[in-house]
Design an enzyme around this catalytic site. Structure first.
Site, mmCIF file in Angstrom:
data_model
loop_
_atom_site.group_PDB
_atom_site.id
_atom_site.type_symbol
_atom_site.label_atom_id
_atom_site.label_comp_id
_atom_site.label_asym_id
_atom_site.label_seq_id
_atom_site.Cartn_x
_atom_site.Cartn_y
_atom_site.Cartn_z
ATOM 1 N N ASN A 110 0.836 -1.203 0.000
ATOM 2 C CA ASN A 110 0.000 0.000 0.000
ATOM 3 C C ASN A 110 0.872 1.255 0.000
ATOM 4 O O ASN A 110 1.958 1.265 0.575
ATOM 5 C CB ASN A 110 -0.972 -0.002 1.190
ATOM 6 N N PHE A 114 -1.942 8.206 4.291
ATOM 7 C CA PHE A 114 -2.741 8.816 5.366
ATOM 8 C C PHE A 114 -4.032 9.457 4.841
ATOM 9 O O PHE A 114 -4.410 10.564 5.252
ATOM 10 C CB PHE A 114 -1.926 9.865 6.125
ATOM 11 N N SER A 173 5.110 5.178 8.942
ATOM 12 C CA SER A 173 4.531 4.939 7.630
ATOM 13 C C SER A 173 5.544 5.338 6.558
ATOM 14 O O SER A 173 6.132 6.417 6.626
ATOM 15 C CB SER A 173 3.254 5.758 7.443
ATOM 16 N N ASN A 175 4.778 6.079 3.539
ATOM 17 C CA ASN A 175 4.048 6.708 2.440
ATOM 18 C C ASN A 175 3.818 8.202 2.604
ATOM 19 O O ASN A 175 3.139 8.819 1.789
ATOM 20 C CB ASN A 175 2.706 5.993 2.251
ATOM 21 N N THR A 176 4.361 8.804 3.672
ATOM 22 C CA THR A 176 4.379 10.254 3.838
ATOM 23 C C THR A 176 5.839 10.681 3.814
ATOM 24 O O THR A 176 6.600 10.311 4.711
ATOM 25 C CB THR A 176 3.721 10.677 5.162
ATOM 26 N N LYS A 214 4.846 3.525 17.321
ATOM 27 C CA LYS A 214 4.885 2.498 16.276
ATOM 28 C C LYS A 214 6.096 2.719 15.386
ATOM 29 O O LYS A 214 6.286 3.808 14.831
ATOM 30 C CB LYS A 214 3.604 2.539 15.441
ATOM 31 N N ASN A 243 5.455 -1.538 11.579
ATOM 32 C CA ASN A 243 4.724 -1.070 10.409
ATOM 33 C C ASN A 243 5.124 -1.899 9.187
ATOM 34 O O ASN A 243 5.812 -2.914 9.319
ATOM 35 C CB ASN A 243 5.038 0.430 10.190
#
Length: 364
Positions: A110, A114, A173, A175-176, A214, A243
């Site tokens: 993925n 967010f 994450s 993805n940011t 996390k 994660n």
């Protein structure tokens, strides 16, 4: 009911685009009848972070980003649910397509970014279900275009403290852009200092809300040393390991799909995330409990994660392939193990295999 839901939904959902299937699953859960869940075996109860969990199996963040179905998930047998990630302002996330199944690997990639409805709407939903009880954690993150990401986390702590069972500070994450830099020691120390100060400021009206951190599975052991040192010195209540990963194991069969950018989760993450649980457990030295996440798709995998050092576990990607019946299956296997070995609780085996796991070759 759960078996029937899986039999009807899984074949249909697998035919759909992954993100459309996820949206349909959320809508389906909204239609489930409000039945009382079957009580869990008392042996599965876990005391962690000052909270009493009826069982150790949680829904990981990312599934119910916007707090639309936490009570439906609790009724389906989860011991706790983590909603989010939530950011202060709504954001649409990255362009679609951004969610991909690796069918033969039972994995998911993925790069959602967010995407969520924002703090105001999510707060309204959580406030509306507050009387329902159950443990519902809030996973918080920063807006992509924020000029002060630490301030975003502080604002979210102050906003959600009255309705959150616990907080997860998500700095892992992939993805940011730049978010994972917050795992560096100096930045992490400042972030946790401000977050915990915010939690303490609202304690009088909101109660004592645990704060968890996390982390990514891609940290080096030296970086993990720094993260755990800061987490312990600042007094966080726990850590979630881990994660998704940016790594692509050579064992992946869906090699073309594996080239998609984003975080990899599911079965291929199991060995790396479990190793990171064990390495973290050794460094934490009992200062606080851990939640283990990554590739748990059987009762045996759940047990391995617990013996690596996790007091609680979370699922998400495995449900795409195994369905919601996996929750009861894992709980049944854990109960059976306790009965067979004559133990009264899972706490007796948390971290039992850390020495063995940390002595193995590094997962590749």
């Amino acid at each position: 009911m759960i078996r029937a839901f899986d039999q009807l939904s899984l074949p249909l959902l697998r035919w759909l685009d992954a993100e459309d299937a996820h949206r349909l699953a959320i809508q389906g859960l909204k239609l489930l009848p409000a039945i009382k869940p079957r009580p869990d075996d008392a042996k599965l109860a876990v005391r962690a972070f000052g909270l009493n969990f009826p069982n150790p199996v949680g829904m990981a963040a990312g599934f119910d980003k916007n707090a639309e179905v936490p009570d439906a998930l609790l009724r389906l047998g989860f011991g706790f649910v983590e909603i989010g990630s939530v950011t202060p302002r709504p954001q649409s996330g990255n362009p679609r397509p951004r969610l991909f199944r690796l069918e033969r690997d039972e994995a998911v990639i993925n790069r959602m970014g967010f995407n969520n409805d924002g703090a105001e709407i999510v707060l309204r939903r959580l406030a509306g279900r507050a009387h329902q009880g159950g443990i519902v954690g809030v996973n918080v993150g920063a807006n992509k275009d924020s000029v002060d990401r630490v301030a975003d986390y502080v604002r979210l702590i102050e906003t959600f403290a009255p309705v959150a069972s616990y907080f997860t500070v998500n700095i892992s994450s992939p993805n940011t852009p730049g978010l994972r830099n917050l795992q560096q020691a100096s930045q992490l120390d400042e972030l946790l200092s401000k977050v915990l100060e915010a939690r303490d400021r609202v304690r009088r009206k909101a109660g004592d809300t645990p704060v968890l951190l996390k982390i990514a599975p891609d940290l080096s052991l030296a970086e993990l040393d720094d993260v755990v040192h800061v987490a312990r010195s600042r007094g966080v209540d726990g850590m979630i390991v881990s994660n998704t990963t940016l790594a692509r194991p050579s064992s992946l069969r869906e090699q073309l799909r594996a080239k998609e950018q984003g975080g990899l989760s599911g079965r291929p993450l199991f060995r790396l995330s479990t190793r990171m649980v064990a390495e973290t457990f050794v460094r934490v030295e009992g200062a606080f409990p851990l939640i283990g996440v990554g590739g748990i798709d059987t009762g045996g995998a759940a047990l391995t994660k617990i013996r690596a050092g996790a007091s609680l576990i979370q699922l998400y990607s495995s449900l795409v392939y195994k369905g919601l019946g996996l929750v009861e299956s894992i709980k049944a296997d854990l109960t059976s193990t306790l009965l067979r070995t004559g133990r009264d609780s899972l706490s007796e085996i948390v971290g039992a295999d850390t020495a063995t796991i940390t002595a193995e070759d590094w997962p590749v």
